[in-house]
Design an enzyme around this catalytic site. Structure first.
Site, PDB file in Angstrom:
ATOM      1  N   GLY A 292       2.226  13.469  -8.089  1.00  0.00           N
ATOM      2  CA  GLY A 292       3.520  14.113  -8.276  1.00  0.00           C
ATOM      3  C   GLY A 292       3.851  14.154  -9.752  1.00  0.00           C
ATOM      4  CE1 TYR A 334      12.618   2.670 -11.191  1.00  0.00           C
ATOM      5  CE2 TYR A 334      12.312   4.889 -12.043  1.00  0.00           C
ATOM      6  CZ  TYR A 334      12.533   4.037 -10.982  1.00  0.00           C
ATOM      7  OH  TYR A 334      12.664   4.536  -9.718  1.00  0.00           O
ATOM      8  CB  CYS A 361      31.986   6.449 -20.399  1.00  0.00           C
ATOM      9  SG  CYS A 361      32.897   7.755 -21.232  1.00  0.00           S
TER      10      CYS A 361
END
Length: 551
Positions: A292, A334, A361
């Protein structure tokens, strides 16, 4: 490969992708903007097909749609001979919109809803990868209600640990995914599957993690899978027709990083599967791999405009862009690393260390920490490569920011494949105070008219098969402005209809429309177990060679 294969700089210093100058793209479509290069997309698809075809006689490559499912891009990958993996009813719907028949899809996921499974059965899904014992029971009941025979893979948890981030490691015993081989859960699932009259066990699937670079991971995974398959053959007489060690091929996303060696990976998979089948006396199954990120990741580049610059003497220089964690949450989630380049001028002068931050923010809205770049000023354009995977699928409207536009470039041309969201889009699903609300019924959503207004949120009652009782099953699949129909007999799958692009399904105009584009979807709806291939063409070999399982 860090940048798309067509990336160049003009004499004026402008970055170009697919022959199109980045400053021109920014002027025309604004920022943030995601750019996909068609040549890179097709090249990666062909690379995987060629590598695995050379390494194993019965190889099939399918695209893992969760990396990014754009109907325009998926249509191109279908043209290139790739099948499709989906993990939700929404991805199934988008895959059908791209022109990919459901028979060429595999439905993954650890918690598929009953409505999603009904949708998949109604569409004529090729394979369902069963993740757990609970899903087995649900699918067996639906198969009985719908009077179909469902071809399934069992997702094994092989207990294989790999070197990757803990949040994208999926093959260890302590994982929400798969049936553990070590505990006996996988063997129990086989016993139950072969006892269910509506389920046909055609093989095994596994996936041990993402951003994996060492081909030894596929060797270890396949060794466990083949040994397990031989044990199940001895106990139950079931011979796997499909074995899939998943995907997870790592890519380079920052300067100095390497990509997974696809050819070495293919060789390792082919040799391990051939040796294992010879050792245990198993016939060679189809080897299915599921890239993918490795397909779309290198093809995508994110473009941002520099806004404010904040200098803290002796501490840090912050450079803020007009995107950030709402369109790319991977650095925050991650710890993903990225590189960047100035796209609107030559990268001249001495380099300095800066931190590229977003506009949202959150203190954690940091895209690149300690980037080495020429001195940046407001209105400069930054290009971030390797942004084609998992950025847009995880994008949000945090701070009510519209999600970016997406364009496809190639051969000096550009095509808008996703328009930028408007403020009206952001409130489209909200029920505004003081305004009347009309909720369309399920038949109205499918173009049939009439019906109970509450039906739109309610799946068919238990005991009613969506495959038979609701021919307008896509009433549960898409936005109200889209229509779909499901024909009776399934035609042989073929490439998507429409003009070549590149080709694929018809796409929105450049300006797009706030009402969306009407897509007529005609998924193939054959009865399961008819003897025809359920999964579409295997490019080098025509129809799939799936054999009937001994009963």
């Amino acid at each position: 490969m860090l940048w798309p294969v067509t990336t160049e700089r003009t004499h004026a210093g402008h970055l170009t992708i697919g022959g199109v100058a980045v400053p021109d793209l920014v002027r025309r479509f604004g920022t943030p903007l995601y750019v996909f290069d068609e040549a890179t997309l097709r090249g990666q698809a062909r690379r995987f097909r060629t590598a695995f075809a050379a390494a194993y006689p019965y190889a099939r490559v399918v695209y893992a749609a969760k990396a990014y499912l754009s109907p325009a891009l998926v249509a191109i990958l279908w043209e290139e001979g790739l099948g499709l993996d989906v993990v939700s009813g929404g991805e199934l719907y988008a895959g059908l919109a791209a022109g990919v028949p459901a028979s060429a899809m595999t439905f993954h996921g650890n918690n598929k809803g009953e409505d999603e499974l009904r949708e998949a059965l109604a569409a004529g899904i090729g394979l369902i990868a069963v993740d757990n014992e609970s899903e087995l029971g649900l699918l067996a009941r639906l198969a009985a209600e719908c009077r179909v025979r469902v071809q399934v893979l069992l997702r094994l948890n092989p207990g294989v640990d790999v070197q990757t981030h803990a949040k994208i490691r999926t093959g260890t015993l302590d994982s929400k995914f798969g049936l553990p081989v070590a505990t006996g859960a996988a063997a129990a699932a086989v016993a139950r599957t072969v006892s269910e009259p509506g389920l046909d066990l055609v093989g095994y699937h596994a996936h041990v993690g993402s951003q994996v670079y060492d081909p030894d991971a596929v060797r270890r995974t396949l060794n466990v899978m083949v040994a397990f398959a031989a044990e199940m053959r001895d106990q139950h007489g079931v011979v796997p027709q499909v074995v899939s060690p998943g995907g997870g091929f790592g890519i380079a996303s920052a300067d100095g990083e390497e990509e997974a060696p696809v050819e070495a990976w293919a060789t390792a998979a082919g040799e391990t599967l051939v040796d294992g089948c010879r050792r245990y006396g198993l016939p060679l199954p189809e080897l299915t791999v599921e890239p993918g990120r490795a397909i779309v990741g290198p093809a995508g580049v994110a473009l941002y405009r520099v806004g404010t610059v904040k200098e803290i003497p002796g501490v840090r220089r912050y450079v803020a862009i007009d995107g950030g964690m709402a369109d790319n949450i991977r650095p925050a989630l991650y710890g993903a690393r990225y590189s960047a380049a100035v796209a609107n001028r030559a990268e001249e002068g001495s380099l300095e260390t800066v931190t590229i931050v977003g506009k949202y923010c959150e203190s954690g809205d940091v895209l690149i920490e300690d980037a080495r770049l020429p001195r940046l000023e407001s209105e400069d354009v930054l290009a971030v490569p390797a942004a084609g995977a998992y950025c847009l699928p995880m994008a949000s409207n945090y701070n009510l920011a519209p999600r970016p536009a997406v364009v496809l470039v190639g051969s000096d041309t550009v095509r808008l494949i996703r328009r930028r969201e408007t403020y009206a889009d952001l409130l489209r699903a909200d029920v505004l105070p003081g305004r009347p609300v009309t909720v369309p019924s399920a038949p109205e959503r499918a173009g049939a008219g009439g019906g109970d207004a509450n039906e739109v949120t309610r799946p068919p009652p238990r005991g009613t098969c969506a495959c038979v009782a609701r021919r307008d099953v896509v009433a549960y699949l898409g936005p109200p402005e889209r229509s779909a129909s499901i024909p009776g007999p399934r035609r042989a799958p073929g490439p998507p209809r429409g003009k070549r692009l590149g080709g694929g399904a018809p796409q929105p105009t450049e300006q797009g429309s706030n009402d969306g584009t009407v897509v007529a979807i005609t998924p193939q709806n054959a009865t399961h177990g008819s003897g025809a291939s359920p999964r579409g063409p295997t490019p080098e070999r025509g129809r799939s060679h799936l054999r009937s399982r001994p009963r």
